[in-house]
Design a protein around this motif. Structure first.
Motif, PDB file in Angstrom:
ATOM      1  N   UNK A   7       4.742 -13.165   9.467  1.00  0.00           N
ATOM      2  CA  UNK A   7       5.612 -13.780   8.466  1.00  0.00           C
ATOM      3  C   UNK A   7       5.507 -12.947   7.194  1.00  0.00           C
ATOM      4  N   UNK A   8       6.650 -12.556   6.644  1.00  0.00           N
ATOM      5  CA  UNK A   8       6.687 -11.776   5.412  1.00  0.00           C
ATOM      6  C   UNK A   8       7.389 -12.595   4.320  1.00  0.00           C
ATOM      7  N   UNK A   9       6.714 -12.764   3.198  1.00  0.00           N
ATOM      8  CA  UNK A   9       7.279 -13.485   2.059  1.00  0.00           C
ATOM      9  C   UNK A   9       7.521 -12.507   0.923  1.00  0.00           C
ATOM     10  N   UNK A  10       8.715 -12.569   0.358  1.00  0.00           N
ATOM     11  CA  UNK A  10       9.084 -11.687  -0.741  1.00  0.00           C
ATOM     12  C   UNK A  10       9.414 -12.530  -1.973  1.00  0.00           C
ATOM     13  N   UNK A  11       8.925 -12.097  -3.119  1.00  0.00           N
ATOM     14  CA  UNK A  11       9.113 -12.824  -4.365  1.00  0.00           C
ATOM     15  C   UNK A  11       9.954 -11.976  -5.316  1.00  0.00           C
ATOM     16  N   UNK A  12      10.871 -12.635  -6.030  1.00  0.00           N
ATOM     17  CA  UNK A  12      11.751 -11.911  -6.938  1.00  0.00           C
ATOM     18  C   UNK A  12      11.987 -12.711  -8.208  1.00  0.00           C
ATOM     19  N   UNK A  20      25.933  -6.366 -17.817  1.00  0.00           N
ATOM     20  CA  UNK A  20      25.719  -6.054 -16.400  1.00  0.00           C
ATOM     21  C   UNK A  20      25.683  -7.317 -15.561  1.00  0.00           C
ATOM     22  N   UNK A  21      25.053  -8.353 -16.085  1.00  0.00           N
ATOM     23  CA  UNK A  21      24.913  -9.586 -15.344  1.00  0.00           C
ATOM     24  C   UNK A  21      23.489  -9.780 -14.863  1.00  0.00           C
ATOM     25  N   UNK A  22      23.358 -10.462 -13.743  1.00  0.00           N
ATOM     26  CA  UNK A  22      22.046 -10.790 -13.209  1.00  0.00           C
ATOM     27  C   UNK A  22      21.618  -9.735 -12.190  1.00  0.00           C
ATOM     28  N   UNK A  23      20.428  -9.209 -12.389  1.00  0.00           N
ATOM     29  CA  UNK A  23      19.854  -8.235 -11.448  1.00  0.00           C
ATOM     30  C   UNK A  23      18.618  -8.851 -10.793  1.00  0.00           C
ATOM     31  N   UNK A  24      18.598  -8.837  -9.488  1.00  0.00           N
ATOM     32  CA  UNK A  24      17.458  -9.398  -8.747  1.00  0.00           C
ATOM     33  C   UNK A  24      16.383  -8.330  -8.576  1.00  0.00           C
ATOM     34  N   UNK A  25      15.184  -8.631  -9.041  1.00  0.00           N
ATOM     35  CA  UNK A  25      14.081  -7.676  -8.991  1.00  0.00           C
ATOM     36  C   UNK A  25      12.953  -8.237  -8.138  1.00  0.00           C
ATOM     37  N   UNK A  26      12.696  -7.592  -6.993  1.00  0.00           N
ATOM     38  CA  UNK A  26      11.566  -7.994  -6.150  1.00  0.00           C
ATOM     39  C   UNK A  26      10.287  -7.390  -6.722  1.00  0.00           C
ATOM     40  N   UNK A  27       9.251  -8.211  -6.803  1.00  0.00           N
ATOM     41  CA  UNK A  27       8.034  -7.735  -7.450  1.00  0.00           C
ATOM     42  C   UNK A  27       6.770  -7.973  -6.632  1.00  0.00           C
ATOM     43  N   UNK A  28       6.816  -8.796  -5.588  1.00  0.00           N
ATOM     44  CA  UNK A  28       5.603  -9.111  -4.835  1.00  0.00           C
ATOM     45  C   UNK A  28       5.948  -9.397  -3.377  1.00  0.00           C
TER      46      UNK A  28
END
Length: 247
Positions: A7-12, A20-28
């Motif tokens: 199982x892989x969990x990604x946090x953003x 520009x608007x909303x930018x999704x940034x994955x960090x963990x």
């Protein structure tokens, strides 16, 4: 009667930027190894990664035998015991698969097919070749199947005799996508699932009969031969679904 999966969990975070608007940034990212039995009893074995997203590994495949699990990342192979202890890096490589007795691991590198002992000793290349994928040991330990990519649309499947190290091509086809991962049948049946077709082989590994499974990839075969796994669904021989894996 237990199935191992990752199982892989990604946090953003959503970062709001003017114009520009909303930018999704994955960090963990976190990676967990689980097992589930046929009564749908789940057990989380261990967390094997907890760190920043940009440098996080990706789980390409898992292999288990007896008390051990091999984790195949992008370029590294790690081992862990089924009780969650002794997590450690074994070597560099891809597509690890345990021998049935859990003493050896077969895997690929850019220059060929390799075997290493579970304790990290005895590393040796058993086949010199390029562009190999999906190495998998037969349930009797006598054969290793793998894919060899010749070009972007020429992908062949080979079997290597582990005693005499004789390579034999069993499938030669023009196909744009990879076939794997593969799944060997139980020891009493000499057959191999490639994509969504079962190829039954004679004693010389010639194809003698084929059976097409319902569409889909990532098919697996239970040691008893009574169940299949398709993606995350456990399927009976009659085609009915037993349950879907949901950690």
């Amino acid at each position: 009667n237990k199935i191992v999966f990752a199982e892989e969990k990604e946090y953003y975070r959503d970062i709001h930027k003017p114009l520009i608007g909303v930018e999704r940034k994955y960090y963990k990212k976190e990676i967990y190894i689980w097992e589930v039995d046929l009564n749908q009893n789940y057990r989380r074995i261990a967390k094997v990664y907890d760190g920043e997203y940009d440098n996080a590994p990706w789980v390409v495949n898992l292999s288990s035998a007896l008390d051990w699990i091999a984790i195949g990342y992008d370029e590294e192979i790690w081992l862990i015991k089924r009780d969650g202890t002794n997590l450690h890096k074994l070597t560099n490589g891809k597509y690890p698969d345990f021998s049935p007795d859990a003493n050896k691991v077969v895997f690929v590198r850019s220059d060929g097919l390799y075997v290493i002992n579970r304790d990290g000793s005895g590393l040796r290349r058993i086949l010199e070749a390029q562009n190999l994928k999906y190495s998998v040991w037969s349930k009797d330990g006598l054969k290793i199947a793998y894919e060899k990519d010749i070009s972007w649309n020429d992908r062949d499947v080979y079997i290597l005799d582990t005693l005499n190290l004789i390579e034999k091509k069993i499938l030669d086809t023009q196909f744009e996508y990879s076939f794997g991962p593969f799944a060997w049948s139980p020891p009493d049946t000499n057959a191999l699932i490639i994509y969504h077709t079962i190829y039954y082989l004679d004693s010389l590994n010639n194809i003698v009969f084929t059976y097409t499974l319902p569409s889909g990839i990532y098919w697996g075969w239970s040691p008893s031969g009574n169940l299949f796994i398709k993606n995350l669904s456990i399927i009976k021989r009659d085609g009915s679904k037993l349950f879907t894996i949901k950690p």
